[in-house]
Design a protein around this motif. Structure first.
Motif, mmCIF file in Angstrom:
data_model
loop_
_atom_site.group_PDB
_atom_site.id
_atom_site.type_symbol
_atom_site.label_atom_id
_atom_site.label_comp_id
_atom_site.label_asym_id
_atom_site.label_seq_id
_atom_site.Cartn_x
_atom_site.Cartn_y
_atom_site.Cartn_z
ATOM 1 N N CYS A 7 0.858 -1.200 0.000
ATOM 2 C CA CYS A 7 0.000 0.000 0.000
ATOM 3 C C CYS A 7 0.887 1.241 0.000
ATOM 4 O O CYS A 7 1.914 1.285 0.677
ATOM 5 C CB CYS A 7 -0.882 0.007 1.245
ATOM 6 N N MET A 8 0.491 2.236 -0.796
ATOM 7 C CA MET A 8 1.327 3.442 -0.902
ATOM 8 C C MET A 8 0.705 4.647 -0.204
ATOM 9 O O MET A 8 1.158 5.775 -0.358
ATOM 10 C CB MET A 8 1.620 3.736 -2.373
ATOM 11 N N TYR A 9 -0.372 4.416 0.560
ATOM 12 C CA TYR A 9 -0.971 5.448 1.410
ATOM 13 C C TYR A 9 -1.354 6.706 0.634
ATOM 14 O O TYR A 9 -1.179 7.817 1.094
ATOM 15 C CB TYR A 9 -0.038 5.794 2.586
ATOM 16 N N CYS A 10 -1.868 6.482 -0.598
ATOM 17 C CA CYS A 10 -2.214 7.638 -1.428
ATOM 18 C C CYS A 10 -3.515 8.298 -0.993
ATOM 19 O O CYS A 10 -3.762 9.456 -1.309
ATOM 20 C CB CYS A 10 -2.304 7.235 -2.900
ATOM 21 N N PRO A 18 -17.887 6.246 1.298
ATOM 22 C CA PRO A 18 -19.105 7.053 1.486
ATOM 23 C C PRO A 18 -19.348 7.426 2.945
ATOM 24 O O PRO A 18 -20.128 8.324 3.225
ATOM 25 C CB PRO A 18 -20.228 6.138 0.975
ATOM 26 N N HIS A 19 -18.682 6.724 3.859
ATOM 27 C CA HIS A 19 -18.954 6.960 5.278
ATOM 28 C C HIS A 19 -17.773 7.582 6.022
ATOM 29 O O HIS A 19 -17.803 7.687 7.246
ATOM 30 C CB HIS A 19 -19.375 5.645 5.945
ATOM 31 N N CYS A 20 -16.760 7.987 5.282
ATOM 32 C CA CYS A 20 -15.595 8.687 5.867
ATOM 33 C C CYS A 20 -14.966 7.869 7.008
ATOM 34 O O CYS A 20 -14.719 8.373 8.084
ATOM 35 C CB CYS A 20 -16.045 10.066 6.369
ATOM 36 N N LEU A 21 -14.716 6.596 6.719
ATOM 37 C CA LEU A 21 -14.262 5.688 7.777
ATOM 38 C C LEU A 21 -12.759 5.395 7.718
ATOM 39 O O LEU A 21 -12.250 4.626 8.518
ATOM 40 C CB LEU A 21 -15.015 4.350 7.663
ATOM 41 N N ILE A 22 -12.078 6.003 6.730
ATOM 42 C CA ILE A 22 -10.672 5.629 6.531
ATOM 43 C C ILE A 22 -9.772 6.817 6.858
ATOM 44 O O ILE A 22 -9.946 7.911 6.325
ATOM 45 C CB ILE A 22 -10.431 5.153 5.078
ATOM 46 N N GLU A 23 -8.828 6.580 7.765
ATOM 47 C CA GLU A 23 -7.857 7.622 8.108
ATOM 48 C C GLU A 23 -6.498 7.195 7.571
ATOM 49 O O GLU A 23 -5.974 6.144 7.967
ATOM 50 C CB GLU A 23 -7.778 7.802 9.628
ATOM 51 N N VAL A 24 -5.967 8.001 6.657
ATOM 52 C CA VAL A 24 -4.678 7.646 6.049
ATOM 53 C C VAL A 24 -3.586 8.504 6.672
ATOM 54 O O VAL A 24 -3.648 9.726 6.638
ATOM 55 C CB VAL A 24 -4.710 7.875 4.524
ATOM 56 N N ARG A 25 -2.633 7.843 7.257
ATOM 57 C CA ARG A 25 -1.476 8.547 7.824
ATOM 58 C C ARG A 25 -0.327 8.448 6.830
ATOM 59 O O ARG A 25 -0.488 7.933 5.744
ATOM 60 C CB ARG A 25 -1.100 7.911 9.162
ATOM 61 N N GLU A 26 0.839 8.945 7.240
ATOM 62 C CA GLU A 26 1.961 8.956 6.300
ATOM 63 C C GLU A 26 2.339 7.536 5.890
ATOM 64 O O GLU A 26 2.606 7.279 4.712
ATOM 65 C CB GLU A 26 3.159 9.688 6.905
ATOM 66 N N THR A 27 2.363 6.625 6.819
ATOM 67 C CA THR A 27 2.754 5.241 6.485
ATOM 68 C C THR A 27 1.853 4.204 7.145
ATOM 69 O O THR A 27 2.312 3.098 7.486
ATOM 70 C CB THR A 27 4.219 4.970 6.886
#
Lengths: 55, 395
Positions: A7-10, A18-27
């Protein structure tokens, strides 16, 4: 959600959730699994297919 | 918990966020600009092309530290290899431009914001926010420390993943059909026909989008493509590997970097403001739906956002009604043309490979004088009766 090692955390998955459930950090990525409706959109859009549903 | 207070908090230090922070600070607001990454501008998620005209309009002087290549033309390639060359020595190319080094450019833009008076906090993640009687309190985390920032206005410049707008009740979730999955190698050892010309490849090579070669040096280029996941079973990566293998310019080249990212190409988001909240850049759909380009519009929208935010601070009025001035400017300066480009994109995506080959062949027989995106669409309308029906009234 299974996040594969490459995964490249793009953040594309977070943008379409649709439910804003994903939090992407730097890594790293955090999925709020409790709110997930299993729509699979995040899996579909990933440019490198790094996401998969848990069996 | 530690609480920091400010007039304007900008979340995300890409071109949109840095521009917002710079212009809000220049106009007298106290500004904090945060970014979750440890290095602003890295990793890049973009093909790095900008027009000279766009930079000029924004008063940004090209700098040799972040311009890697000045371009002199465009080459369009249809699925069967029919190509159309447009070079500056033969036609006027008002949108000709530069290929940037985004890792340097984005830092320069953030430095401009800092010099204007904004406080920059890197490796700082916004985790959520709650409404306060006078703005928002944003929960942040940096290097293991939790703290809060209280701001009269929060500006979401957090890219295509855009959570800030949604925390504040704006509808910024992008539908999969409007999210282009972009992927790109930076490669060395390319054998380009002309290393000063950008190349676009159309058709099934990149379903829902196009492939590109943007030169950064004599044998160096960004080689990428954007696809829409709803119209192909393959991943963007698989399409790119196939393209690189089959394209004569890239067959012997080697990748030195891989970039990925979503590009929201569904047009500008309808509502860009709420009480004490604004969104800008990719988070607001400030991406040309036809080309996928968004650096200049992000900088431009950031300028408007910063100016309106600072004026609202001076007036002590952070209501949606006050901030709507920004939305109205964006609609006129950016959104209205995007609506036309969106319709054009939808039309182009309805064409088969053979339709595209026929159009390219017709273009080959045409004399060009002045070529811009708009002029190309006008030419398309001229050579294709179907395009005339679909787009004739728009351009």
């Amino acid at each position: 959600m299974i996040v594969k090692e490459y995964c490249m955390y793009c953040g594309e998955c977070a943008g379409v959730c649709p439910h804003c459930l994903i939090e992407v950090r730097e890594t790293s990525i955090d999925f709020n699994e409790e709110g997930c409706k299993d729509c699979g959109i995040c899996i579909q859009v990933c440019p490198v297919k790094a996401l998969a549903k848990e069996d | 918990m530690k609480l920091i207070e400010t007039d304007v908090l900008v979340i995300g230090a890409g071109p949109a966020g840095s521009s917002t922070a710079k212009h809000a600070a220049l106009n007298g607001a106290e500004v904090i600009l945060i970014d979750k990454k440890s290095e602003i501008g890295s990793p890049k998620r973009c093909a790095e092309g900008v027009s000279k005209e766009g930079l000029k309009k924004l008063g940004i002087e090209p700098n040799s530290r972040w311009v890697t290549k000045e371009l002199s033309g465009v080459r369009l390639i249809s699925p069967n290899g029919t190509d159309v060359w447009m070079k500056e020595d033969q036609v006027k190319l008002p949108e000709a431009g530069y290929i940037l080094e985004r890792k340097v450019f984005d830092k320069f833009m953030a430095m401009d914001a800092a010099r204007a008076g904004a406080t920059i906090m890197i490796k700082t993640l916004a985790r959520g926010m709650r409404k306060d009687y006078e703005g928002y309190i944003v929960s942040c985390e940096s290097m293991g420390e939790d703290f809060e920032i209280k701001a009269k206005i929060v500006v979401g410049a957090d890219g295509p993943e855009s959570r800030v707008g949604r925390w504040g009740g704006l509808k910024t979730a992008v539908k999969p059909k409007n999210m282009e999955s972009g992927i790109q190698f930076e490669m060395v050892g390319l054998e380009m026909e002309d290393p000063d010309v950008i190349e676009f490849y159309f058709g099934s090579v990149a379903p829902g989008g196009y492939a590109w070669i943007f030169p950064k040096g004599d044998d160096i280029a960004n080689v990428g493509l954007g696809i829409v996941s709803t119209v192909t079973d393959k991943s963007a990566y698989e399409h790119l590997v196939e393209f690189v293998k089959n394209c004569p310019a890239t067959q012997n080249a080697q990748p030195v970097e891989l970039n990925v990212g979503g590009d929201p190409v569904g047009g500008m988001t309808k509502n860009l403001v709420k009480d004490s909240l604004m969104i800008v850049g990719d988070a607001a759909g400030h991406v040309n739906p036809l080309t996928g380009g968004g650096i200049i519009t992000a900088l431009e929208a950031g300028m408007y956002a910063g100016e309106v935010a600072a004026a609202a601070v001076k007036e002590d009025n952070y209501t949606e009604k006050r901030l709507k001035e920004y939305q109205e400017i964006c609609k006129i300066e950016i959104g209205d043309s995007f609506d036309k480009y969106l319709k054009t994109k939808d039309y182009l995506l309805s064409l088969s490979d053979s339709d595209l080959d026929s159009i390219a062949a017709a273009f080959q027989d045409t004399e060009f004088e002045n070529i811009s995106t708009k002029e190309l669409i006008k030419l398309l309308i001229k050579v294709s009766p179907k395009a005339l029906l679909k787009l004739g009234k728009l351009f």
